[in-house]
Design an enzyme around this catalytic site. Structure first.
Site, short mmCIF file in Angstrom:
data_model
loop_
_atom_site.label_atom_id
_atom_site.label_comp_id
_atom_site.label_asym_id
_atom_site.label_seq_id
_atom_site.Cartn_x
_atom_site.Cartn_y
_atom_site.Cartn_z
CG ASN A 1 53.14 42.94 42.40
OD1 ASN A 1 52.68 44.04 42.11
ND2 ASN A 1 52.38 41.94 42.83
CG ASP B 1 44.43 34.89 31.38
OD1 ASP B 1 45.18 33.90 31.28
OD2 ASP B 1 44.78 35.96 31.92
CB SER C 1 46.97 40.97 45.57
OG SER C 1 45.94 40.00 45.49
CG HIS D 1 41.49 30.34 40.97
ND1 HIS D 1 41.96 31.59 41.28
CD2 HIS D 1 41.56 29.61 42.12
CE1 HIS D 1 42.30 31.63 42.57
NE2 HIS D 1 42.08 30.43 43.09
CB ALA E 1 54.95 40.57 34.63
P1 OAD Z 1 44.77 40.77 42.18
O1 OAD Z 1 43.96 41.70 41.36
O2 OAD Z 1 44.37 40.58 43.59
O3 OAD Z 1 46.30 41.27 42.22
C1 OAD Z 1 46.99 41.59 41.05
C2 OAD Z 1 48.43 41.85 41.39
O4 OAD Z 1 49.12 42.12 40.18
C3 OAD Z 1 48.66 43.06 42.30
O5 OAD Z 1 49.58 42.70 43.32
C4 OAD Z 1 49.27 44.11 41.37
O6 OAD Z 1 50.18 44.99 42.02
C5 OAD Z 1 49.99 43.23 40.37
N1 OAD Z 1 50.21 43.83 39.04
C6 OAD Z 1 49.48 44.77 38.41
N2 OAD Z 1 49.99 45.02 37.20
C7 OAD Z 1 51.07 44.22 37.05
C8 OAD Z 1 52.03 44.01 36.02
N3 OAD Z 1 51.97 44.68 34.87
N4 OAD Z 1 53.00 43.10 36.23
C9 OAD Z 1 53.08 42.40 37.39
N5 OAD Z 1 52.20 42.56 38.40
C10 OAD Z 1 51.21 43.45 38.23
O7 OAD Z 1 44.87 39.39 41.39
P2 OAD Z 1 45.28 37.95 41.92
O8 OAD Z 1 46.33 38.02 42.96
O9 OAD Z 1 45.53 37.09 40.74
O10 OAD Z 1 40.05 34.32 42.11
O11 OAD Z 1 43.93 37.50 42.57
C11 OAD Z 1 43.79 36.21 43.02
C12 OAD Z 1 42.38 35.74 42.81
O12 OAD Z 1 41.43 36.73 43.25
C13 OAD Z 1 41.98 35.53 41.37
O13 OAD Z 1 42.44 34.33 40.83
C14 OAD Z 1 40.47 35.53 41.46
C15 OAD Z 1 40.31 36.75 42.33
O14 OAD Z 1 39.12 36.85 43.03
C16 OAD Z 1 38.87 33.77 41.81
O15 OAD Z 1 38.11 34.28 41.01
C17 OAD Z 1 38.57 32.50 42.55
#
Ligand code: OAD
Length: 268
Positions: A233, A106, A210, A121, A251
């Site tokens: 988190n 983003d 996550s 990514h 965060a």
């Molecule tokens: P996820 O959607 O899997 O996880 C988001 C994480 O953020 C979770 O652990 C939530 O608990 C946490 N979260 C939610 N709100 C929050 C806040 N306000 N402050 C801090 N944490 C918070 O997203 P990613 O782990 O980024 O890949 O997913 C990894 C990849 O999966 C992405 O880059 C994308 C996706 O498919 C591709 O598109 C290749």
């Protein structure tokens, strides 16, 4: 308590690296992938997160591909960096953070002022040539109108308009969005740099991920034995077992507290 401990670690650390995921942008209005209202809840990743799946959706309904693209782009276009992005940018600016390794596409870390950002990514505002790989940056107003043009039931018209709207590389080939879909390789230079940064840091801040998507999720375990890991988190993640300190919270609330205890305020 955990915030004070993190502040002490930041002050003692010779090299701190941040590793971020979609959660850091949640408070900017960009839903996470797997949370409530997340992208993969509305659009099945089996189809929408990989090139073959997207092609199948295109064969069934090209308009659905255009709607998906528009949803992703518009959500990000309307987002502004939040206090978490600004806090990391401030830490970097003040010499407390070496770099931010992000899974996000983003551009919000950069918009907040961070300069050393390693994108695993890709970036939604960049395209790359399908032939020579040269990369080009696009403005929001160059990307936004494309999806309306692609909203057609005809596969032929969709394909023709997609090719017509695509940026042309100087080598003559067309460009595609520079984002990594499932099943595609991560950019080699970014991955290598990220591995090097994680292996050489003594403090890792893991924010809003996550930790279920590989190979990105295999990076934090590469941190050395002496490296302290602080996770921010609201919920435990698949990587929480690595954390020395787990700060449960958003965060955008936690990181500014850390920054202000260091005597600064997030650049906003
Ligand atoms: P996820 O959607 O899997 O996880 C988001 C994480 O953020 C979770 O652990 C939530 O608990 C946490 N979260 C939610 N709100 C929050 C806040 N306000 N402050 C801090 N944490 C918070 O997203 P990613 O782990 O980024 O890949 O997913 C990894 C990849 O999966 C992405 O880059 C994308 C996706 O498919 C591709 O598109 C290749």
């Amino acid at each position: 308590m955990q915030i004070d401990e993190t502040v002490d670690l930041l002050q003692e650390s010779e090299k701190t690296v941040a590793f971020t995921g979609a959660g850091i942008s949640a408070e900017s209005g960009v839903p996470t992938f797997r949370g409530e209202g997340g992208l993969w809840k509305e659009y099945s990743p089996t189809f929408y997160a990989n090139p073959i799946g997207l092609f199948l959706v295109f064969l069934i309904s090209p308009k659905k591909v255009a709607n998906f693209g528009q949803d992703v782009f518009e959500t990000i276009f309307n987002a502004k960096p939040n206090l978490a992005h600004s806090s990391l940018a401030e830490l970097e600016g003040k010499g407390f953070l070496s770099c931010t390794i992000t899974q996000n596409i983003d551009n919000l870390h950069q918009e907040a002022g961070a300069e050393n950002v390693i994108e695993l990514h890709g970036n939604i505002y960049r395209v790359k040539c399908i032939g020579c790989g040269k990369k080009y940056w696009l403005e929001k107003d160059e990307i936004a109108p494309i999806f309306d043009k692609l909203k057609t039931r005809s596969r032929f018209r969709f394909a023709k308009r997609a090719i017509e709207s695509a940026e042309r590389c100087e080598c003559g080939r067309i460009c595609r969005p520079d984002v990594v879909l499932f099943g595609e390789s991560l950019p080699k230079d970014s991955l290598e740099k990220a591995i090097q940064e994680i292996r050489s840091c003594d403090l890792l801040l893991m924010v809003g991920t996550s930790g279920v998507v590989y190979p990105a999720a295999s990076l934090p375990p590469l941190a050395g034995d002496g490296t302290k890991i602080v996770e921010v988190n609201p919920e435990a993640s698949s990587l929480s077992h690595l954390s020395d300190i787990f700060i449960q919270g958003n965060a955008g609330e936690v990181l500014p507290k850390i920054v202000s205890k260091l005597g600064f305020s997030p650049i906003f």
